[in-house]
Scaffold this active site. Structure first.
Site, PDB file in Angstrom:
ATOM      1  N   ALA A 110       2.927   7.898   3.442  1.00 38.42           N
ATOM      2  CA  ALA A 110       3.415   6.632   3.988  1.00 38.42           C
ATOM      3  C   ALA A 110       3.374   5.521   2.946  1.00 38.42           C
ATOM      4  O   ALA A 110       2.571   5.540   2.009  1.00 38.42           O
ATOM      5  CB  ALA A 110       2.587   6.234   5.212  1.00 38.42           C
ATOM      6  N   VAL A 137       3.339   1.160   2.933  1.00 40.05           N
ATOM      7  CA  VAL A 137       3.168  -0.020   3.774  1.00 40.05           C
ATOM      8  C   VAL A 137       3.796  -1.225   3.070  1.00 40.05           C
ATOM      9  O   VAL A 137       3.512  -1.487   1.896  1.00 40.05           O
ATOM     10  CB  VAL A 137       1.678  -0.295   4.070  1.00 40.05           C
ATOM     11  CG1 VAL A 137       1.536  -1.513   4.985  1.00 40.05           C
ATOM     12  CG2 VAL A 137       1.030   0.932   4.708  1.00 40.05           C
ATOM     13  N   LYS A 163       4.584   0.027   8.300  1.00 38.19           N
ATOM     14  CA  LYS A 163       4.155   1.310   7.750  1.00 38.19           C
ATOM     15  C   LYS A 163       5.276   2.314   7.937  1.00 38.19           C
ATOM     16  O   LYS A 163       5.644   2.642   9.073  1.00 38.19           O
ATOM     17  CB  LYS A 163       2.878   1.779   8.449  1.00 38.19           C
ATOM     18  CG  LYS A 163       2.331   3.108   7.934  1.00 38.19           C
ATOM     19  CD  LYS A 163       1.019   3.461   8.647  1.00 38.19           C
ATOM     20  CE  LYS A 163       0.439   4.764   8.147  1.00 38.19           C
ATOM     21  NZ  LYS A 163      -0.851   5.095   8.826  1.00 38.19           N
ATOM     22  N   ASP A 193     -11.251   8.868   9.821  1.00 45.01           N
ATOM     23  CA  ASP A 193     -11.001   8.457   8.438  1.00 45.01           C
ATOM     24  C   ASP A 193     -11.511   7.028   8.214  1.00 45.01           C
ATOM     25  O   ASP A 193     -10.806   6.187   7.647  1.00 45.01           O
ATOM     26  CB  ASP A 193      -9.518   8.560   8.086  1.00 45.01           C
ATOM     27  CG  ASP A 193      -9.271   8.557   6.570  1.00 45.01           C
ATOM     28  OD1 ASP A 193     -10.231   8.836   5.807  1.00 45.01           O
ATOM     29  OD2 ASP A 193      -8.139   8.286   6.156  1.00 45.01           O
ATOM     30  N   GLY A 240       0.829  -1.202   0.000  1.00 44.18           N
ATOM     31  CA  GLY A 240       0.000   0.000   0.000  1.00 44.18           C
ATOM     32  C   GLY A 240       0.859   1.246   0.000  1.00 44.18           C
ATOM     33  O   GLY A 240       1.969   1.235   0.533  1.00 44.18           O
ATOM     34  N   GLN A 241       0.353   2.312  -0.632  1.00 46.22           N
ATOM     35  CA  GLN A 241       1.122   3.540  -0.686  1.00 46.22           C
ATOM     36  C   GLN A 241       0.195   4.746  -0.694  1.00 46.22           C
ATOM     37  O   GLN A 241      -0.835   4.740  -1.371  1.00 46.22           O
ATOM     38  CB  GLN A 241       2.007   3.558  -1.942  1.00 46.22           C
ATOM     39  CG  GLN A 241       3.079   4.624  -1.921  1.00 46.22           C
ATOM     40  CD  GLN A 241       4.264   4.262  -2.812  1.00 46.22           C
ATOM     41  OE1 GLN A 241       4.172   3.368  -3.645  1.00 46.22           O
ATOM     42  NE2 GLN A 241       5.373   4.966  -2.646  1.00 46.22           N
TER      43      GLN A 241
END
Length: 294
Positions: A22, A24, A39, A129, A17-18
């Site tokens: 950050a 991950v 992360k 969030d 993930g990006q």
């Protein structure tokens, strides 16, 4: 702890993930062979709220349905959070994999997320969030809330934060922003986001892009006069579910239910879809209801 110690202990296996601040990674502990997620937060790009993420995760340590922080490393440039690893997120599990609309695990996942938010609110912590991409699904089908970079302990928020499609209208300076003229309720914003998430789970589409009068879909649902509830008209929801959503999406944030009350409404929900829609009426099985009430 510095970056050298991090890479002496963990072997990175790829990016999972990006975001803007950050990245991950999937990683493996060299000594225990445990698979984890790391992360890496760029402290130069991230705002100051990310520095609170460790503190909030430590307060939520070992809380069910909350991501577990294993350890963390900090350098002058980056903050590395070593987190438990989950196989996918809720968006991919539901949308990408095409899970059936009436699959009972959907309600199980949603209620688990409600429970996580309920526990946070009891501790005076607010996520800010909530979205499908921030709900991870483990190998044993447990829903786990993650990404606390925007979380806060402030009951009232000053700045608009989060993902616009999930945010409440008072965050956009609409009417009834708050009884406090320059702030909005962090708690009630979380509850609104849960409502948007529920529609996404059951309809596979966002009800609106921005909770603003200038968004035609939002205007349709809140400022048009229809003989039939617009949520039933557009998504085929039952009258019972429409009544629940109208409470959750009350434009006066102080009239919205709590996360606990919202969860109980879903536990008691009988029919999801209306009998006259293109969907079959979906009844939550009584044995399933008994299981989640236990």
């Amino acid at each position: 702890m510095n970056q050298n110690i991090l890479f002496q202990e963990y072997e990175l296996e790829g990016v999972i993930g990006q975001g803007s601040f950050a990245t991950v990674y999937k990683a493996r502990n060299i000594f225990t062979n445990q698979t984890v997620a790391i992360k890496a937060i760029d402290l130069k790009k991230a705002n100051s709220s990310f520095s609170n993420e460790v503190e909030i995760l430590e307060q939520l340590e070992q809380t069910e349905n909350i991501i577990n922080l294993i350890e963390y490393f900090e350098t002058t440039e980056k903050l590395y959070l070593v987190l438990e690893y989950c196989r996918t997120d809720m968006f991919d599990a539901i949308v990408t994999d095409g899970m059936p609309l009436d699959h009972p695990i959907l309600f199980d996942w949603f209620l688990q997320v409600c429970t996580a938010i309920e526990r946070m609110h009891q501790m005076n912590l607010y996520h800010r969030d909530i979205k499908l991409e921030n709900i991870l699904i483990s190998e044993n089908n447990q829903a786990t809330l993650t990404d606390f970079g925007l979380a806060t302990s402030s009951k009232y928020s000053i700045h608009k934060v989060g993902t616009e499609a999930y945010m409440a209208p008072e965050c956009f300076n609409m009417s009834n922003r708050s009884k406090l003229s320059q702030t909005f309720s962090s708690e009630k914003n979380d509850v609104w986001a849960l409502g948007v998430m529920l529609i996404l789970i059951l309809a596979r589409e966002h009800p609106w892009e921005t909770p603003s009068y200038f968004d035609p879909q939002f205007r349709f649902h809140f400022f048009s006069f229809q003989d039939v509830d617009t949520f039933r008209q557009e998504f085929g929801f039952s009258n019972e579910l429409c009544l629940i959503l109208r409470q959750v999406f009350n434009l006066d944030p102080f009239q919205r239910p709590t996360a606990t009350e919202f969860k109980q409404m879903i536990v008691n929900l009988q029919y999801v879809y209306h009998v006259d829609t293109c969907y079959q009426p979906s009844l939550i099985p009584s044995d399933y209801r008994q299981a989640i009430q236990a």
